[in-house]
Design an enzyme around this catalytic site. Structure first.
Site, PDB file in Angstrom:
ATOM      1  CD  GLU A 227      -3.149  -0.724   0.463  1.00 17.37           C
ATOM      2  OE1 GLU A 227      -3.192   0.405  -0.135  1.00 17.37           O
ATOM      3  OE2 GLU A 227      -3.936  -1.769  -0.031  1.00 17.37           O
ATOM      4  CB  CYS A 261      -1.428   7.526   1.274  1.00 19.25           C
ATOM      5  SG  CYS A 261      -3.020   6.689   1.770  1.00 19.25           S
TER       6      CYS A 261
HETATM    7  P1  NAD Z   1       8.116   4.492   5.376  1.00 23.25           P
HETATM    8  O1  NAD Z   1       8.224   3.554   4.289  1.00 23.25           O
HETATM    9  O2  NAD Z   1       9.363   5.002   5.781  1.00 23.25           O
HETATM   10  O3  NAD Z   1       7.963   3.380   6.838  1.00 23.25           O
HETATM   11  C1  NAD Z   1       7.032   2.582   6.670  1.00 23.25           C
HETATM   12  C2  NAD Z   1       7.259   1.265   7.584  1.00 23.25           C
HETATM   13  O4  NAD Z   1       8.490   0.819   7.089  1.00 23.25           O
HETATM   14  C3  NAD Z   1       7.763   1.705   9.188  1.00 23.25           C
HETATM   15  O5  NAD Z   1       6.970   0.614   9.711  1.00 23.25           O
HETATM   16  C4  NAD Z   1       9.321   1.509   9.193  1.00 23.25           C
HETATM   17  O6  NAD Z   1       9.682   1.110  10.364  1.00 23.25           O
HETATM   18  C5  NAD Z   1       9.842   0.443   7.926  1.00 23.25           C
HETATM   19  N1  NAD Z   1      10.932   0.757   7.572  1.00 23.25           N
HETATM   20  C6  NAD Z   1      11.486   1.937   7.241  1.00 23.25           C
HETATM   21  N2  NAD Z   1      12.816   1.786   6.622  1.00 23.25           N
HETATM   22  C7  NAD Z   1      12.745   0.461   6.744  1.00 23.25           C
HETATM   23  C8  NAD Z   1      13.977  -0.461   5.911  1.00 23.25           C
HETATM   24  N3  NAD Z   1      14.931   0.193   5.297  1.00 23.25           N
HETATM   25  N4  NAD Z   1      13.758  -1.722   5.924  1.00 23.25           N
HETATM   26  C9  NAD Z   1      12.568  -2.163   6.293  1.00 23.25           C
HETATM   27  N5  NAD Z   1      11.636  -1.425   6.956  1.00 23.25           N
HETATM   28  C10 NAD Z   1      11.723  -0.376   6.884  1.00 23.25           C
HETATM   29  O7  NAD Z   1       7.078   5.367   5.439  1.00 23.25           O
HETATM   30  P2  NAD Z   1       6.980   6.742   4.897  1.00 23.25           P
HETATM   31  O8  NAD Z   1       7.549   6.631   3.546  1.00 23.25           O
HETATM   32  O9  NAD Z   1       7.350   7.678   5.804  1.00 23.25           O
HETATM   33  O10 NAD Z   1       5.440   6.792   4.703  1.00 23.25           O
HETATM   34  C11 NAD Z   1       4.837   7.580   3.992  1.00 23.25           C
HETATM   35  C12 NAD Z   1       4.577   6.950   2.597  1.00 23.25           C
HETATM   36  O11 NAD Z   1       3.569   6.064   2.908  1.00 23.25           O
HETATM   37  C13 NAD Z   1       3.763   7.966   1.574  1.00 23.25           C
HETATM   38  O12 NAD Z   1       4.215   7.776   0.259  1.00 23.25           O
HETATM   39  C14 NAD Z   1       2.517   7.814   1.702  1.00 23.25           C
HETATM   40  O13 NAD Z   1       1.655   7.986   0.428  1.00 23.25           O
HETATM   41  C15 NAD Z   1       2.448   6.181   1.989  1.00 23.25           C
HETATM   42  N6  NAD Z   1       1.324   5.472   2.460  1.00 23.25           N
HETATM   43  C16 NAD Z   1       0.484   4.888   1.871  1.00 23.25           C
HETATM   44  C17 NAD Z   1      -0.708   4.364   2.504  1.00 23.25           C
HETATM   45  C18 NAD Z   1      -1.805   3.537   1.662  1.00 23.25           C
HETATM   46  O14 NAD Z   1      -2.584   2.955   2.235  1.00 23.25           O
HETATM   47  N7  NAD Z   1      -1.634   3.291   0.645  1.00 23.25           N
HETATM   48  C19 NAD Z   1      -1.108   4.798   3.628  1.00 23.25           C
HETATM   49  C20 NAD Z   1      -0.232   5.679   4.380  1.00 23.25           C
HETATM   50  C21 NAD Z   1       0.875   6.107   3.518  1.00 23.25           C
END
Ligand code: NAD
Length: 473
Positions: A227, A261
């Site tokens: 997602e 998002c």
């Molecule tokens: P992110 O991708 O940095 O983190 C999400 C999760 O991944 C966290 O639980 C984190 O601990 C884990 N994580 C972070 N780095 C990692 C690594 N190197 N290896 C493994 N796991 C790791 O989240 P973000 O980028 O800050 O979130 C924002 C993004 O999420 C935006 O692009 C937004 O649009 C998207 N988003 C999508 C939805 C949806 O339902 N489609 C909902 C909310 C947010």
């Protein structure tokens, strides 16, 4: 060299197998093997407990959301606790029907007999949550996983620490601890979890980490649902009802201070209507949020200083027609309208994920559609129009995870629409039946009777047998 590798791999295996989260994973796997998660009654009981957990702890959830994101009570209810409760109630209401095997017709050659599709749980799944709706986005996938009869490890986002520790504290008190576990942590903890052979990984977050998750899953051929996000465009036909359009765009953009998002990322409109629409937008912001100052209790906060700095950098050098104030110490970014940013500016190339709203103008309506089509497929696309032909052209030509006509994020409230991305905005979907399907395998089952055993399919073959086979094919 080879010996060296062998030593390294065994060291990693040793470390992984000794860790607390690996022990939890193995315990969950054995619970799944016990068959306990498969009954309708157990699933309903777990869903009811999750509902009770949310209802009993509404005040604590509100406080944690305020600490992490400055969320006001209305948003905390509408988009997090209330959203989850509504999801659980709907799931409980429909679960029996979803679990029922679906009859299928039998081919002539396999008669007599019966066939059906049985939804079976995948096993032990990993749910990696995001920080922007840290309660709902972590637990709504869990609702679907429970409904489908799985065990699950839940990994909330470390960037929303208050909700992460609340989930870790509450979940074991309410749910069957032999089937569900919470692992808190950031990159290192998630990296370790990703080495376990889960039966499904459900990840919500950004594209970069999405690629890491998918690569790790490939090692065990684990299926993934990603997602993700991206830039969700908002196309406006200048002849539409601009007042209502502005109200609905401001609503979608201001929810969680743009950290959604599916928030409208930017607005596209024909040149002749651009200034008029900007005036209406400004008026609308003022009607709903006054001058949008940081003391307005309905306006939330940016998750952390790094993200507030990122947003501040997007504003630099742009034509700001409303807002523009940033207070890094208070993680506050004022709702801001930016007119005609250049197409190679960072704000037009990265997902904004904050309260900045670029308004761009093009010559005609069809250029608006082309603009969207030439860019990566968005998670959500919005069009405001009363022109049926234009609406249909948008629906037919724009590929996006979801599409909403004449409104913004409201479509998320439907339990009957699958929610998920396409292309770089993600893969797979959930919400309602789509979530049940995401965490299930559709097992094909055929039962054959011993009553008839026509010899035409068995050797020795003959021209006659072949002609009969062709006839019944
Ligand atoms: P992110 O991708 O940095 O983190 C999400 C999760 O991944 C966290 O639980 C984190 O601990 C884990 N994580 C972070 N780095 C990692 C690594 N190197 N290896 C493994 N796991 C790791 O989240 P973000 O980028 O800050 O979130 C924002 C993004 O999420 C935006 O692009 C937004 O649009 C998207 N988003 C999508 C939805 C949806 O339902 N489609 C909902 C909310 C947010």
């Amino acid at each position: 060299m080879l010996e060296q590798n062998v030593v390294n791999i065994s060291q990693v295996t040793q470390r992984v197998s000794d860790s607390e989260s690996h022990k939890q994973f193995l315990a969950l796997q054995s619970t799944f093997m016990s068959q306990v998660t498969k009954t309708y009654e157990w699933r309903i009981e777990q869903l009811s407990q999750l509902q009770k957990m949310t209802e009993d702890n509404k005040a604590l959830i509100e406080q944690a959301l305020f600490a992490d994101l400055g969320k006001c009570k209305t948003e905390a209810w509408l988009t997090e606790a209330g959203f989850l409760i509504s999801d659980i109630k709907d799931t409980k209401k429909r679960l029996k029907k979803w679990m029922k095997p679906q009859k299928r017709p039998m081919p002539m050659l396999a008669q007599p007999g019966a066939s059906y599709v049985k939804a079976e749980p995948l096993g032990t799944v990993l749910i990696i949550g995001a920080w922007n709706y840290p309660f709902q986005l972590t637990l709504a996938p869990l609702v679907a996983a429970i409904a489908a009869g799985n065990c699950a490890i839940v990994k909330p986002s470390e960037l929303a620490p208050a909700i992460s520790s609340l989930i870790a504290e509450l979940l074991p008190k309410y749910l069957d601890q032999s089937a569900f576990a919470v692992v808190e942590g950031a990159k290192d903890e998630t990296t370790e979890l990703l080495t376990f052979p889960f039966d499904k990984i459900f990840y919500t977050g950004g594209e970069q980490v999405g690629k890491i998750v998918m690569a790790a899953a490939a090692k065990h051929l684990t299926p993934v649902t990603l997602e993700l996000g991206g830039k969700s465009p908002c196309v406006i036909d200048g002849k539409t009802n601009l007042e209502v359009a502005a109200r609905r765009i401001v609503w979608g953009k201001m929810m969680n201070l743009g950290q959604t998002c599916v928030a409208p990322d930017y607005v596209l409109i024909e040149k002749e209507y651009q200034d008029k629409f900007i005036d209406i937008l400004v008026k609308t912001y003022k009607e709903q949020y006054g001058e949008c100052h940081k003391d307005n209790k309905d306006i939330g906060r940016i998750i952390n200083r790094r993200h507030a700095e990122r947003l501040a950098s997007y504003i630099e050098g742009q034509e700001v027609v409303f807002g523009g104030e940033v207070d890094l110490d208070n993680r506050f970014v004022q709702p801001t309208i930016i007119k005609n940013p250049s197409l190679d500016s960072i704000i037009m190339n990265e997902e904004i994920f904050g309260p900045l709203l670029p308004v761009l103008a093009l010559d005609n309506k069809h250029q608006l559609i082309d603009f969207v089509r030439q860019r990566p497929k968005p998670l959500a696309a919005y069009v405001f129009t009363e022109d049926k032909a234009f609406e249909q052209a948008f629906v037919d030509q724009v590929s996006s995870g979801s599409l909403c006509i004449n409104d913004t994020s409201i479509f998320m409230a439907s339990h009957d629409l699958p929610f998920g991305g396409v292309g770089t905005s993600g893969m797979g979907a959930y919400h309602g039946k789509a979530g049940f399907d995401t965490f299930s395998h559709s097992k094909a089952v055929m039962h054959r009777s011993y009553k008839l055993d026509a010899s035409i399919r068995y050797a020795p073959f003959s021209k006659f047998k072949l002609s009969i086979l062709k006839l019944i094919n």
